[in-house]
Design a protein around this motif. Structure first.
Motif, mmCIF file in Angstrom:
data_model
loop_
_atom_site.group_PDB
_atom_site.id
_atom_site.type_symbol
_atom_site.label_atom_id
_atom_site.label_comp_id
_atom_site.label_asym_id
_atom_site.label_seq_id
_atom_site.Cartn_x
_atom_site.Cartn_y
_atom_site.Cartn_z
ATOM 1 N N ALA A 80 -11.847 26.741 23.609
ATOM 2 C CA ALA A 80 -10.697 27.630 23.756
ATOM 3 C C ALA A 80 -9.746 27.085 24.811
ATOM 4 N N MET A 81 -8.448 27.108 24.491
ATOM 5 C CA MET A 81 -7.420 26.657 25.424
ATOM 6 C C MET A 81 -6.231 27.597 25.320
ATOM 7 N N SER A 82 -5.425 27.624 26.367
ATOM 8 C CA SER A 82 -4.174 28.385 26.347
ATOM 9 C C SER A 82 -3.008 27.410 26.427
ATOM 10 N N ALA A 83 -2.053 27.579 25.526
ATOM 11 C CA ALA A 83 -0.887 26.695 25.525
ATOM 12 C C ALA A 83 -0.028 26.899 26.764
ATOM 13 N N VAL A 84 -0.263 27.995 27.492
ATOM 14 C CA VAL A 84 0.504 28.244 28.711
ATOM 15 C C VAL A 84 0.142 27.229 29.785
ATOM 16 N N THR A 85 -1.142 26.855 29.850
ATOM 17 C CA THR A 85 -1.608 25.976 30.925
ATOM 18 C C THR A 85 -1.981 24.579 30.445
ATOM 19 N N ALA A 86 -2.246 24.411 29.154
ATOM 20 C CA ALA A 86 -2.701 23.112 28.653
ATOM 21 C C ALA A 86 -1.525 22.185 28.386
ATOM 22 N N ALA A 103 -19.067 12.018 15.429
ATOM 23 C CA ALA A 103 -19.702 10.725 15.138
ATOM 24 C C ALA A 103 -21.178 10.725 15.523
ATOM 25 N N GLU A 104 -21.525 11.320 16.657
ATOM 26 C CA GLU A 104 -22.890 11.243 17.178
ATOM 27 C C GLU A 104 -23.797 12.328 16.581
ATOM 28 N N ASN A 105 -23.270 13.548 16.424
ATOM 29 C CA ASN A 105 -24.116 14.664 16.007
ATOM 30 C C ASN A 105 -23.745 15.252 14.649
ATOM 31 N N GLY A 106 -22.613 14.820 14.107
ATOM 32 C CA GLY A 106 -22.150 15.392 12.849
ATOM 33 C C GLY A 106 -21.675 16.822 12.990
ATOM 34 N N GLN A 107 -21.359 17.227 14.217
ATOM 35 C CA GLN A 107 -20.931 18.602 14.477
ATOM 36 C C GLN A 107 -19.410 18.665 14.572
ATOM 37 N N GLY A 108 -18.816 19.603 13.853
ATOM 38 C CA GLY A 108 -17.373 19.776 13.907
ATOM 39 C C GLY A 108 -16.948 20.547 15.133
ATOM 40 N N THR A 109 -15.642 20.632 15.339
ATOM 41 C CA THR A 109 -15.082 21.313 16.512
ATOM 42 C C THR A 109 -13.970 22.256 16.082
ATOM 43 N N ILE A 110 -14.021 23.475 16.583
ATOM 44 C CA ILE A 110 -12.934 24.421 16.396
ATOM 45 C C ILE A 110 -12.187 24.543 17.716
ATOM 46 N N LEU A 111 -10.870 24.304 17.669
ATOM 47 C CA LEU A 111 -10.037 24.447 18.858
ATOM 48 C C LEU A 111 -9.226 25.733 18.711
ATOM 49 N N PHE A 112 -9.475 26.701 19.587
ATOM 50 C CA PHE A 112 -8.676 27.921 19.619
ATOM 51 C C PHE A 112 -7.573 27.733 20.646
ATOM 52 N N LEU A 113 -6.338 27.785 20.168
ATOM 53 C CA LEU A 113 -5.184 27.560 21.039
ATOM 54 C C LEU A 113 -4.360 28.841 21.093
ATOM 55 N N ASP A 114 -4.508 29.560 22.186
ATOM 56 C CA ASP A 114 -3.773 30.807 22.350
ATOM 57 C C ASP A 114 -2.323 30.510 22.733
ATOM 58 N N GLU A 115 -1.407 31.384 22.301
ATOM 59 C CA GLU A 115 0.026 31.217 22.574
ATOM 60 C C GLU A 115 0.528 29.855 22.076
ATOM 61 N N VAL A 116 0.130 29.489 20.858
ATOM 62 C CA VAL A 116 0.444 28.156 20.347
ATOM 63 C C VAL A 116 1.943 27.907 20.297
ATOM 64 N N HIS A 117 2.747 28.952 20.177
ATOM 65 C CA HIS A 117 4.205 28.775 20.114
ATOM 66 C C HIS A 117 4.777 28.216 21.412
ATOM 67 N N ARG A 118 3.999 28.277 22.491
ATOM 68 C CA ARG A 118 4.484 27.750 23.766
ATOM 69 C C ARG A 118 4.347 26.231 23.863
ATOM 70 N N PHE A 119 3.636 25.628 22.930
ATOM 71 C CA PHE A 119 3.564 24.164 22.894
ATOM 72 C C PHE A 119 4.900 23.609 22.414
ATOM 73 N N ASN A 120 5.400 22.586 23.110
ATOM 74 C CA ASN A 120 6.632 21.961 22.653
ATOM 75 C C ASN A 120 6.330 21.001 21.503
ATOM 76 N N LYS A 121 7.377 20.352 20.977
ATOM 77 C CA LYS A 121 7.220 19.507 19.799
ATOM 78 C C LYS A 121 6.226 18.375 20.053
ATOM 79 N N ALA A 122 6.331 17.725 21.218
ATOM 80 C CA ALA A 122 5.438 16.608 21.525
ATOM 81 C C ALA A 122 3.983 17.064 21.593
ATOM 82 N N GLY A 140 -4.744 28.725 15.815
ATOM 83 C CA GLY A 140 -3.635 29.002 16.718
ATOM 84 C C GLY A 140 -3.313 30.483 16.691
ATOM 85 N N ALA A 141 -3.069 31.069 17.838
ATOM 86 C CA ALA A 141 -2.694 32.479 17.926
ATOM 87 C C ALA A 141 -1.288 32.572 18.501
ATOM 88 N N THR A 142 -0.460 33.397 17.894
ATOM 89 C CA THR A 142 0.915 33.531 18.361
ATOM 90 C C THR A 142 1.461 34.915 18.060
#
Length: 452
Positions: A80-86, A103-122, A140-142
């Motif tokens: 979990a991450m917040s686009a406000v601080t990340a 690659a090592e464990n075959g385990q996938g990853t879910i990234l929860f990005l709160d306030e995704v609209h605060r991320f700029n284009k880059a 993404g939550a917005t």
């Protein structure tokens, strides 16, 4: 041991809204179109087959709660991450760790990005390769419209799920569940008022309840009263995000266009209470005065312009009276979009037809040509005629069509509303009926049911 102790302390001291956060899909109230039996999102979560999604909805509708439920049910690593601080660096570190984990464990990853609209284009672009390759699954939550705030490539790789405000029945269940957990109760009128004031926001309802409970207990009562609720939330907090900015101004304009002064005043008051820029409102009224009232009442533009000047000269809150004056005038004025339609027709000819030279009799004549060469170009001065009108061509012949015939190209077609009825009669007298009989004044396809 430290982490466990920290979680225990946070559970004890966390706000009521956090303590009451649902832990399973069945505990979540509302959103039956997404989480009801057989709904697509519920099926994906229960099967742990979730692909990248964007959760779009107002505050307090369950976006973060859904993410927490997914975290508890998935076999994939949940980050979990917040686009406000990340920043981009944080995103790249998560992606690199996800690559290594896969690659090592075959385990996938879910990234929860709160306030995704605060991320700029880059920052959003940094997510694209990993989302497209399936290295991470993005949630993404917005609160803002992702179609405006999120890059099109990222949207195309995600499914957008829209959450709606909770109903009064949903909020009632949420509040009653919290009262039971707190071993308290609420008077029926207090419960009803609390639910009404929350405006579909579960977090707001629980935050207000927490303060109301504190007030009741300070008076050594276990029942929350209407007075407790009113004291807990002295004013109604209007939700006014970026989506509301566009939606409410759209409702405002359409209400005035629809000749409903009461609706126009309501949306005006709502914008002013929420702190909308009065200059923005005034600019839209000036546009509307020509777009929707136009020549049916030309004074409408004068009134709208005066209101705009008053906003600058007087300022709020008093200028709200000037804006209200303009709203009522424009809403009750006769309506015509013929000016806008006429400009659109003329622009279409400019873009798609041969331009043609300026007719000789309309060109600028140098004094030498007029005095020495006796060249006048053939222009006839209307004011030399008793009627003040001369029927002569003012456009290139390739564009205009013959005067007085059905071939005549007419851009401005007066409506029969207000002042335009007189204008229409004059134009027919000057240029003949034929050009105005080829098409009804309202038959202009482009402007039927405009979206804005």
């Amino acid at each position: 041991m430290f982490d466990a102790a920290l979680r225990e302390r946070l559970a004890e001291q966390a706000p009521l809204a956090a303590r009451m956060r649902p832990r399973t899909l069945d505990e979540i109230e509302g959103q039956p179109h997404l989480l009801g039996e057989g709904a697509a999102l519920r099926a994906l979560i229960e099967a742990d087959r979730l692909s990248s999604i964007l959760l779009w909805g107002p505050p307090g509708t369950g976006k973060t709660t859904l993410a927490a439920v997914i975290a508890s049910q998935t076999n994939r690593q949940f980050v979990a991450m917040s686009a406000v601080t990340a920043g981009v660096k944080d995103v790249r570190e998560v992606i690199q760790a996800a690559r290594q984990r896969l690659a090592e464990n075959g385990q996938g990853t879910i990234l929860f990005l709160d306030e995704v609209h605060r991320f700029n284009k880059a920052q959003q672009d940094a997510l694209l390769p990993a989302v497209e390759a399936g290295v991470i699954t993005l949630i993404g939550a917005t609160t803002e419209n992702p179609f405006f705030e999120v890059n099109a490539p990222l949207i195309s790789r995600s499914t957008v799920f829209r959450l709606v405000p909770l109903t009064d029945a949903d909020l009632t269940v949420v509040v009653e569940r919290a009262l039971a957990a707190e071993q308290a109760k609420a008077a029926p009128d207090a419960l009803g008022h609390l639910v009404d004031m929350a405006g579909g926001d579960a977090r707001a309802a629980l935050t207000t309840l927490e303060v109301a409970l504190a007030l009741a207990r300070s008076a050594e009562r276990d029942e929350v009263t209407l007075d407790d609720v009113e004291r807990a939330r002295q004013t109604r907090v209007l939700r006014y995000g970026e989506d509301d900015h566009y939606d409410i101004i759209s409702a405002f304009i359409k209400s005035i266009r629809g000749s409903d002064p009461d609706a126009g005043l309501y949306w005006l008051a709502r914008m002013l209470e929420a702190g909308e820029d009065a200059r923005f409102i005034a600019r839209r009224l000036v546009i509307l005065a020509s777009e929707d009232v136009g020549m049916a009442d030309p004074i409408g533009l004068v009134v709208a312009d005066a209101a705009a000047r008053a906003v600058e000269f007087v300022g709020l809150p008093e200028a709200g009276l000037n804006l209200a004056h303009a709203v009522v005038y424009l809403a009750t004025a006769p309506k015509s979009n013929s000016t806008m339609a006429g400009l659109a027709r003329a622009s279409d000819d400019v873009r798609n037809r041969q331009a043609g030279a300026v007719p000789v009799h309309l060109r600028s004549i140098h004094p030498y040509q007029r005095n020495k060469l006796k060249e006048s170009g053939g222009y006839r001065y209307p004011h030399n005629e008793p009627s003040g009108f001369v029927r002569q061509e003012y456009r290139p012949p390739e564009i205009a069509g013959e005067i007085g015939t059905l071939d005549r190209r007419v851009y401005y077609r007066p409506s029969p509303h207000g002042r335009e009825a007189d204008i229409g009669r004059r134009l027919r007298e000057w240029w003949g009926d034929a050009p105005y009989d080829t098409q009804e004044w309202w038959e202009f396809e482009k402007f039927r049911d405009p979206q804005r």
